[in-house]
Design a protein around this motif. Structure first.
Motif, mmCIF file in Angstrom:
data_model
loop_
_atom_site.group_PDB
_atom_site.id
_atom_site.type_symbol
_atom_site.label_atom_id
_atom_site.label_comp_id
_atom_site.label_asym_id
_atom_site.label_seq_id
_atom_site.Cartn_x
_atom_site.Cartn_y
_atom_site.Cartn_z
ATOM 1 N N VAL A 120 0.424 -1.311 0.144
ATOM 2 C CA VAL A 120 0.039 0.338 0.000
ATOM 3 C C VAL A 120 1.197 1.514 -0.503
ATOM 4 O O VAL A 120 1.598 1.290 0.623
ATOM 5 N N LEU A 121 0.301 2.670 -0.302
ATOM 6 C CA LEU A 121 0.720 3.518 -0.636
ATOM 7 C C LEU A 121 0.927 4.262 0.857
ATOM 8 O O LEU A 121 -0.031 4.109 1.433
ATOM 9 N N THR A 122 1.834 4.681 1.538
ATOM 10 C CA THR A 122 2.250 5.236 2.206
ATOM 11 C C THR A 122 1.400 6.767 2.498
ATOM 12 O O THR A 122 1.024 7.218 1.379
ATOM 13 N N GLU A 123 0.512 7.997 3.523
ATOM 14 C CA GLU A 123 0.429 8.751 3.284
ATOM 15 C C GLU A 123 1.141 9.884 2.645
ATOM 16 O O GLU A 123 0.286 10.654 2.237
ATOM 17 N N ALA A 124 2.836 9.506 2.984
ATOM 18 C CA ALA A 124 3.383 10.621 2.945
ATOM 19 C C ALA A 124 3.882 10.687 1.189
ATOM 20 O O ALA A 124 3.413 12.074 0.810
ATOM 21 N N ALA A 125 3.455 9.357 0.594
ATOM 22 C CA ALA A 125 3.630 8.845 -0.983
ATOM 23 C C ALA A 125 2.429 9.495 -1.381
ATOM 24 O O ALA A 125 2.408 10.240 -2.841
ATOM 25 N N ARG A 126 0.884 9.822 -0.894
ATOM 26 C CA ARG A 126 0.137 10.598 -1.541
ATOM 27 C C ARG A 126 0.805 11.639 -2.040
ATOM 28 O O ARG A 126 -0.214 12.312 -3.276
ATOM 29 N N ALA A 127 1.011 12.776 -1.612
ATOM 30 C CA ALA A 127 1.600 13.589 -1.386
ATOM 31 C C ALA A 127 2.588 14.317 -2.152
ATOM 32 O O ALA A 127 3.064 15.301 -2.233
ATOM 33 N N MET A 128 3.462 13.057 -2.342
ATOM 34 C CA MET A 128 4.796 12.850 -2.496
ATOM 35 C C MET A 128 4.537 14.036 -4.217
ATOM 36 O O MET A 128 3.862 14.009 -5.125
ATOM 37 N N ARG A 129 6.161 15.290 -4.498
ATOM 38 C CA ARG A 129 5.604 16.150 -5.476
ATOM 39 C C ARG A 129 6.571 14.790 -6.536
ATOM 40 O O ARG A 129 7.808 13.645 -5.747
ATOM 41 N N LEU A 130 6.590 14.157 -7.529
ATOM 42 C CA LEU A 130 6.873 13.680 -8.716
ATOM 43 C C LEU A 130 8.718 13.887 -8.630
ATOM 44 O O LEU A 130 9.540 12.849 -8.824
ATOM 45 N N GLY A 131 9.071 15.068 -8.840
ATOM 46 C CA GLY A 131 10.332 15.145 -9.054
ATOM 47 C C GLY A 131 10.892 15.027 -7.664
ATOM 48 O O GLY A 131 12.021 13.965 -7.842
ATOM 49 N N THR A 132 10.767 14.980 -6.754
ATOM 50 C CA THR A 132 11.103 14.680 -5.420
ATOM 51 C C THR A 132 11.656 12.893 -5.414
ATOM 52 O O THR A 132 12.019 12.447 -5.177
ATOM 53 N N LEU A 133 10.140 11.915 -5.536
ATOM 54 C CA LEU A 133 10.495 11.025 -5.486
ATOM 55 C C LEU A 133 10.958 10.553 -6.532
ATOM 56 O O LEU A 133 12.066 8.959 -6.400
ATOM 57 N N ILE A 134 11.267 11.179 -7.793
ATOM 58 C CA ILE A 134 12.086 10.675 -9.143
ATOM 59 C C ILE A 134 13.351 11.057 -8.480
ATOM 60 O O ILE A 134 14.442 10.218 -9.015
ATOM 61 N N ARG A 135 13.902 11.538 -7.730
ATOM 62 C CA ARG A 135 15.104 12.203 -6.941
ATOM 63 C C ARG A 135 16.020 10.767 -6.483
ATOM 64 O O ARG A 135 16.561 11.220 -6.161
ATOM 65 N N LEU A 136 14.865 10.619 -5.218
ATOM 66 C CA LEU A 136 15.229 9.406 -4.212
ATOM 67 C C LEU A 136 15.191 8.486 -5.193
ATOM 68 O O LEU A 136 15.993 7.277 -4.773
ATOM 69 N N LEU A 137 14.747 7.651 -6.039
ATOM 70 C CA LEU A 137 15.150 6.830 -6.678
ATOM 71 C C LEU A 137 16.097 6.550 -7.862
ATOM 72 O O LEU A 137 16.474 5.623 -7.338
ATOM 73 N N GLU A 138 15.997 7.607 -8.319
ATOM 74 C CA GLU A 138 17.904 7.575 -9.140
ATOM 75 C C GLU A 138 18.812 7.857 -8.223
ATOM 76 O O GLU A 138 19.614 7.237 -8.722
ATOM 77 N N GLN A 139 18.729 8.367 -7.455
ATOM 78 C CA GLN A 139 20.073 8.147 -6.239
ATOM 79 C C GLN A 139 21.278 9.160 -6.706
ATOM 80 O O GLN A 139 22.386 8.252 -6.381
ATOM 81 N N ARG A 140 20.875 9.755 -7.650
ATOM 82 C CA ARG A 140 23.023 9.963 -8.531
ATOM 83 C C ARG A 140 22.728 11.843 -8.629
ATOM 84 O O ARG A 140 21.425 12.289 -8.688
#
Length: 156
Positions: free
Chosen positions: A67-87
């Motif tokens: 399930v998605l967390t509460e924080a994920a629902r409001a997370m900005r896509l740029g922030t999420l992609i930055r965290l996933l890319e890790q570079r």
């Protein structure tokens, strides 16, 4: 800018979970792996990263799933992609081997500016925006079992 394969899978998993949440569906690693045409092992690794950064929560046992967390629902896509890319940088000028033009090259700086513009533009949207309105209808909400092969013989 090209996203890594794991970021691609992570974004697809997040969209799938957001759509499932709206539909009241349960989602498993196996279901995501089937839908994104990746191995369960690969999806497990990506899901582990999403859990680590607080985007996904796991529920074990019968009736469990992701399930998605509460924080994920409001997370900005740029922030999420930055965290996933890790570079931090698009190009690694420092090596190895180090680029001999690093001292006078402006490309590294220009690429960094372009990457920031990319993330800034994505930050205008949230995870919820990915599945709002008609976009939700485009996401496959259920894993359909493969159809049994039809018999080669015709009925008499």
């Amino acid at each position: 800018m090209q996203l890594s394969a794991s970021t691609d899978i992570g974004m697809r998993a997040v969209m799938r979970l957001a759509a499932a949440e709206q539909a009241g569906d349960r989602v498993t690693i196996k279901a995501i792996a089937h839908q994104v045409a990746a191995s369960e092992r690969t999806v497990s690794t990506v899901v582990a990263r999403l859990v680590e950064i607080g985007v996904i929560a796991t529920n074990r046992g019968r009736g469990g799933g992701l399930v998605l967390t509460e924080a994920a629902r409001a997370m900005r896509l740029g922030t999420l992609i930055r965290l996933l890319e890790q570079r931090d940088e698009i190009v690694d000028c420092a090596g190895p081997p180090a680029c001999p033009m690093i001292a006078g090259c402006r490309l590294r700086h220009l690429l960094a500016q372009a990457a920031q513009a990319f993330y800034r533009d994505l930050d205008r949207y949230t995870v919820a925006d990915l599945v709002s309105g008609s976009a939700n209808q485009l996401l496959p909400l259920r894993v359909r079992p493969p159809r049994a092969p039809e018999s080669a013989e015709e009925p008499k």
